[in-house]
Design a protein around this motif. Structure first.
Motif, PDB file in Angstrom:
ATOM      1  N   VAL A   2       2.610  -3.768  -9.436  1.00 56.84           N
ATOM      2  CA  VAL A   2       3.297  -2.682 -10.150  1.00 56.84           C
ATOM      3  C   VAL A   2       2.907  -1.324  -9.559  1.00 56.84           C
ATOM      4  N   ILE A   3       1.616  -1.156  -9.272  1.00 53.73           N
ATOM      5  CA  ILE A   3       1.146   0.090  -8.656  1.00 53.73           C
ATOM      6  C   ILE A   3       1.818   0.296  -7.298  1.00 53.73           C
ATOM      7  N   TYR A   4       1.914  -0.775  -6.530  1.00 51.26           N
ATOM      8  CA  TYR A   4       2.570  -0.698  -5.221  1.00 51.26           C
ATOM      9  C   TYR A   4       4.046  -0.373  -5.368  1.00 51.26           C
ATOM     10  N   ARG A   5       4.718  -1.049  -6.301  1.00 53.15           N
ATOM     11  CA  ARG A   5       6.148  -0.819  -6.510  1.00 53.15           C
ATOM     12  C   ARG A   5       6.432   0.598  -6.997  1.00 53.15           C
ATOM     13  N   MET A   6       5.512   1.156  -7.773  1.00 55.12           N
ATOM     14  CA  MET A   6       5.692   2.514  -8.270  1.00 55.12           C
ATOM     15  C   MET A   6       5.458   3.560  -7.188  1.00 55.12           C
ATOM     16  N   GLY A   7       4.820   3.146  -6.088  1.00 53.70           N
ATOM     17  CA  GLY A   7       4.585   4.077  -4.996  1.00 53.70           C
ATOM     18  C   GLY A   7       3.262   4.801  -5.052  1.00 53.70           C
ATOM     19  N   PHE A   8       2.329   4.321  -5.877  1.00 57.70           N
ATOM     20  CA  PHE A   8       1.016   4.953  -5.954  1.00 57.70           C
ATOM     21  C   PHE A   8       0.042   4.363  -4.933  1.00 57.70           C
ATOM     22  N   ALA A   9       0.534   3.479  -4.079  1.00 55.60           N
ATOM     23  CA  ALA A   9      -0.261   2.902  -2.998  1.00 55.60           C
ATOM     24  C   ALA A   9       0.692   2.481  -1.890  1.00 55.60           C
ATOM     25  N   ASN A  10       0.216   2.466  -0.667  1.00 57.08           N
ATOM     26  CA  ASN A  10       1.057   2.126   0.475  1.00 57.08           C
ATOM     27  C   ASN A  10       1.163   0.630   0.721  1.00 57.08           C
ATOM     28  N   SER A  11       0.292  -0.158   0.099  1.00 54.65           N
ATOM     29  CA  SER A  11       0.327  -1.613   0.242  1.00 54.65           C
ATOM     30  C   SER A  11      -0.292  -2.237  -1.001  1.00 54.65           C
ATOM     31  N   ARG A  12      -0.049  -3.513  -1.184  1.00 53.05           N
ATOM     32  CA  ARG A  12      -0.629  -4.200  -2.340  1.00 53.05           C
ATOM     33  C   ARG A  12      -2.142  -4.295  -2.213  1.00 53.05           C
ATOM     34  N   ASP A  13      -2.633  -4.450  -0.992  1.00 49.96           N
ATOM     35  CA  ASP A  13      -4.074  -4.507  -0.766  1.00 49.96           C
ATOM     36  C   ASP A  13      -4.722  -3.179  -1.154  1.00 49.96           C
ATOM     37  N   GLN A  14      -4.086  -2.091  -0.783  1.00 50.39           N
ATOM     38  CA  GLN A  14      -4.585  -0.770  -1.144  1.00 50.39           C
ATOM     39  C   GLN A  14      -4.519  -0.573  -2.658  1.00 50.39           C
ATOM     40  N   ALA A  15      -3.449  -1.064  -3.283  1.00 50.03           N
ATOM     41  CA  ALA A  15      -3.303  -0.967  -4.737  1.00 50.03           C
ATOM     42  C   ALA A  15      -4.420  -1.725  -5.443  1.00 50.03           C
ATOM     43  N   PHE A  73       4.962  -6.519   5.019  1.00 48.47           N
ATOM     44  CA  PHE A  73       4.595  -5.153   4.610  1.00 48.47           C
ATOM     45  C   PHE A  73       3.152  -5.096   4.093  1.00 48.47           C
ATOM     46  N   LEU A  74       2.231  -5.609   4.914  1.00 48.39           N
ATOM     47  CA  LEU A  74       0.824  -5.663   4.535  1.00 48.39           C
ATOM     48  C   LEU A  74       0.029  -4.440   4.983  1.00 48.39           C
ATOM     49  N   LYS A  75       0.631  -3.595   5.837  1.00 43.89           N
ATOM     50  CA  LYS A  75      -0.116  -2.455   6.376  1.00 43.89           C
ATOM     51  C   LYS A  75       0.539  -1.117   6.055  1.00 43.89           C
ATOM     52  N   GLY A  76       1.282  -1.074   4.961  1.00 42.90           N
ATOM     53  CA  GLY A  76       1.823   0.195   4.494  1.00 42.90           C
ATOM     54  C   GLY A  76       2.773   0.863   5.457  1.00 42.90           C
ATOM     55  N   ASP A  77       2.528   2.143   5.753  1.00 41.89           N
ATOM     56  CA  ASP A  77       3.429   2.946   6.577  1.00 41.89           C
ATOM     57  C   ASP A  77       3.642   2.359   7.967  1.00 41.89           C
ATOM     58  N   ARG A  78       2.630   1.726   8.518  1.00 40.06           N
ATOM     59  CA  ARG A  78       2.727   1.169   9.865  1.00 40.06           C
ATOM     60  C   ARG A  78       3.880   0.171   9.977  1.00 40.06           C
ATOM     61  N   CYS A  79       4.164  -0.534   8.896  1.00 36.17           N
ATOM     62  CA  CYS A  79       5.227  -1.543   8.910  1.00 36.17           C
ATOM     63  C   CYS A  79       6.613  -0.926   9.070  1.00 36.17           C
ATOM     64  N   TYR A  80       6.734   0.382   8.824  1.00 44.61           N
ATOM     65  CA  TYR A  80       8.022   1.053   8.921  1.00 44.61           C
ATOM     66  C   TYR A  80       8.198   1.765  10.264  1.00 44.61           C
TER      67      TYR A  80
END
Length: 208
Positions: free
Chosen positions: A103-116, A20-27
Motif C-alpha cells: 500500500v505504501i508503495y502503491r501510494m507513492g511514499f516509496a520507490n519500491s516495495r523493498d524500500q517501503a 520493478f524491484l529497483k524503483g526509478d532505475r526500472c524506468y
C-alpha cells in the motif's frame, strides 16, 4: 528473517518480466532486464520447452518475488484465499495487495516495495493515528495512512508526488501528497492489478 541479498535484476531476468524491484532505475535505460531480456547464466539464451509444472512454478515465483514474500507466507495467503468466498486467485491477489508495504508503495511514499518495507519497519507510518511497523499488516477500507510528522523531510518521502505522477495510483487508494496522507477507499479489485499475472496457474500449482 530470510531475505534475498543478491542482485535484484537477476530475479527479473529469471522470471522473464520486469518486476520493478529497483524503483526509478526500472524506468530508465539502465534497467538490466531491458539490456539483457533473457535468463541469467551461461544457458540463459537457450530456449527450452517448459513443462506445465514449470510454467506454474515460474508464475508463482514471479508474483512472490515481485511482492517480496517468503514461501511460507505466500502459502498461508493462498490457504486463506482458498477459504474465502469468491475466486481463489482473485482473493489471493487482493490479500497480497492489501499488505501495508505494498500500500505504501502503491501510494507513492516509496520507490519500491523493498524500500517501503524498510520504512514501515522504522515506524514511519501511522494508520488511523496508531504507529504500525509490521509490513504484512492488512489494510482495510477506511484506513488512513499518514507519514509521521518527524519523518516528512526524508528524501524518499518528499519524492512521493513525483512517483505518483509517473507510476499512477490505483483506484482503490486515494493520496494527498501535500499532507503526506493516503486513504484506502475500497478493497482492491482484479482490474486494479495491471501487471500481467496468471493467478490461475498459481491456484493449479497449490491445488495439486
Amino acid at each position: 528473517m530470510a531475505r534475498y541479498i543478491d542482485a535484484k535484476c537477476r530475479l527479473c531476468r529469471r522470471e522473464g518480466a520486469k518486476l520493478f524491484l529497483k524503483g526509478d532505475r526500472c524506468y530508465t535505460d539502465k534497467c538490466a532486464y531491458e539490456r539483457r531480456p533473457y535468463a541469467p547464466g551461461q544457458a540463459g539464451r537457450l530456449r527450452r520447452k517448459m513443462s506445465d509444472y514449470a510454467v506454474q512454478l515460474r508464475e508463482k515465483q514471479k508474483v512472490r518475488r515481485m511482492y517480496g514474500i517468503l514461501e511460507d507466507q505466500f502459502r498461508a495467503y493462498f490457504k486463506k484465499a482458498d477459504m474465502m468466498k469468491g475466486v481463489t486467485g482473485t482473493n489471493l491477489l487482493s490479500l497480497i495487495e492489501r499488505r501495508l508495504d505494498n500500500v505504501i508503495y502503491r501510494m507513492g511514499f516509496a520507490n519500491s516495495r523493498d524500500q517501503a518495507r524498510q520504512l514501515v519497519r522504522h515506524g514511519i507510518f501511522q494508520i488511523n493515528g496508531r504507529r504500525v511497523d509490521i509490513p504484512s499488516y492488512s489494510c482495510k477500507p477506511g484506513d488512513v495512512v499518514v507519514v509521521a510528522e518527524g519523518s516528512r523531510k526524508i528524501p524518499v518521502i518528499l519524492e512521493a508526488q513525483d512517483v505518483i505522477a509517473r507510476r499512477g495510483c490505483p483506484a482503490w487508494l486515494e493520496v494527498d501528497g501535500a499532507n503526506f496522507k493516503g486513504t484506502v477507499k475500497a478493497l482492491p479489485q482484479r482490474e486494479d492489478i495491471t501487471f500481467p499475472i496468471a493467478e490461475h496457474l498459481i491456484v493449479e500449482l497449490y491445488s495439486k
